[in-house]
Design an enzyme around this catalytic site. Sequence first.
Site, mmCIF file in Angstrom:
data_model
loop_
_atom_site.group_PDB
_atom_site.id
_atom_site.type_symbol
_atom_site.label_atom_id
_atom_site.label_comp_id
_atom_site.label_asym_id
_atom_site.label_seq_id
_atom_site.Cartn_x
_atom_site.Cartn_y
_atom_site.Cartn_z
ATOM 1 N N ASP A 124 0.834 -1.216 0.000
ATOM 2 C CA ASP A 124 0.000 0.000 0.000
ATOM 3 C C ASP A 124 0.869 1.267 0.000
ATOM 4 O O ASP A 124 0.773 2.090 0.906
ATOM 5 C CB ASP A 124 -0.955 -0.036 1.201
ATOM 6 C CG ASP A 124 -2.076 0.987 1.096
ATOM 7 O OD1 ASP A 124 -2.247 1.568 -0.004
ATOM 8 O OD2 ASP A 124 -2.783 1.212 2.109
ATOM 9 N N GLY A 214 -9.028 9.245 6.695
ATOM 10 C CA GLY A 214 -8.505 10.531 6.235
ATOM 11 C C GLY A 214 -7.047 10.733 6.607
ATOM 12 O O GLY A 214 -6.390 11.625 6.084
ATOM 13 N N ASP A 215 -6.557 9.906 7.524
ATOM 14 C CA ASP A 215 -5.129 9.968 7.884
ATOM 15 C C ASP A 215 -4.298 9.106 6.942
ATOM 16 O O ASP A 215 -3.060 9.208 6.923
ATOM 17 C CB ASP A 215 -4.909 9.468 9.317
ATOM 18 C CG ASP A 215 -5.436 10.439 10.359
ATOM 19 O OD1 ASP A 215 -5.304 11.656 10.157
ATOM 20 O OD2 ASP A 215 -5.981 9.973 11.385
#
Length: 261
Positions: A124, A214-215
């Site tokens: 990722d 969102g982090d």
Amino acid sequence: MAKTLHRLVKAVVVTAIAAVVGLLTTVPSSADVTPFVVGGTRATISEYPWTVYLASTSGSQFCGGTLVKGNKVVTAAHCVSGRSAASTRVVWGREDKQSTAGITASVTRIWVHPSYTSASSGSDVAVLTLDRSITSAYLPLATPSDTALYAAGTSTTILGWGTTSSGGSASRYLLKATVPVTSDATCRTAYSNYSSTSMVCAGYPQGGTDTCQGDSGGPIVAGGKLIGATSWGRGCALAGYPGVYARVATYYDLLTTQINS
Ligand code: ARG
């Protein structure tokens, strides 16, 4: 008569108390509503100048990232996979999302790890190339020899503008928190698909402090190096479920090639 009235009042009071108690049990506990990353505090951009966020062309923040060279940002693949460079902006130097401080750079190229399929399957990581070189301190990547930085108990800093509770609203300000690296065994107990080569976990056994929606893509830092990019987790800040980060040292060669290209 007086006794009947007394009973009536008592019944009403008991019912009212029961209603309030019922309400309280459905309202999130204080741990869920801590107004930061989850369980964090405000961070200044001058202290963390390499912390950036990804935004749409309309300016809305959707992920975090780390400036690793004047014109290169490391983020999570799941933040940018399937996105066009033209629709992506990188905001540097803006602690308060409602301000106009800092620089909004355009993205000219998005590299996504070729093996990436989903955050929980690993790989990722992604590298963005900016349309300019930002004059700023940038953060070095952890290398394969930085094994100590991945040892259980190592103190790390997590940063971001994400939600302050699972399903909550995003933070207006950059927030930070300190969490320890979790052992591989602990992380595998929490997540059967945990991969100790492509991921690293961090969090307290009791939860309460974590990155959240969102982090993603944003930094987890130890020893002055980028050890991971925020990737995934079950809920946020739950006891027994640490946050999972893409393990930067594993991708050091691949990322470095991209950063120097
Ligand atoms: N996937 C989330 C994102 O896209 C990050 C989730 C991190 N979760 C956690 N429990 N640490 O922003």
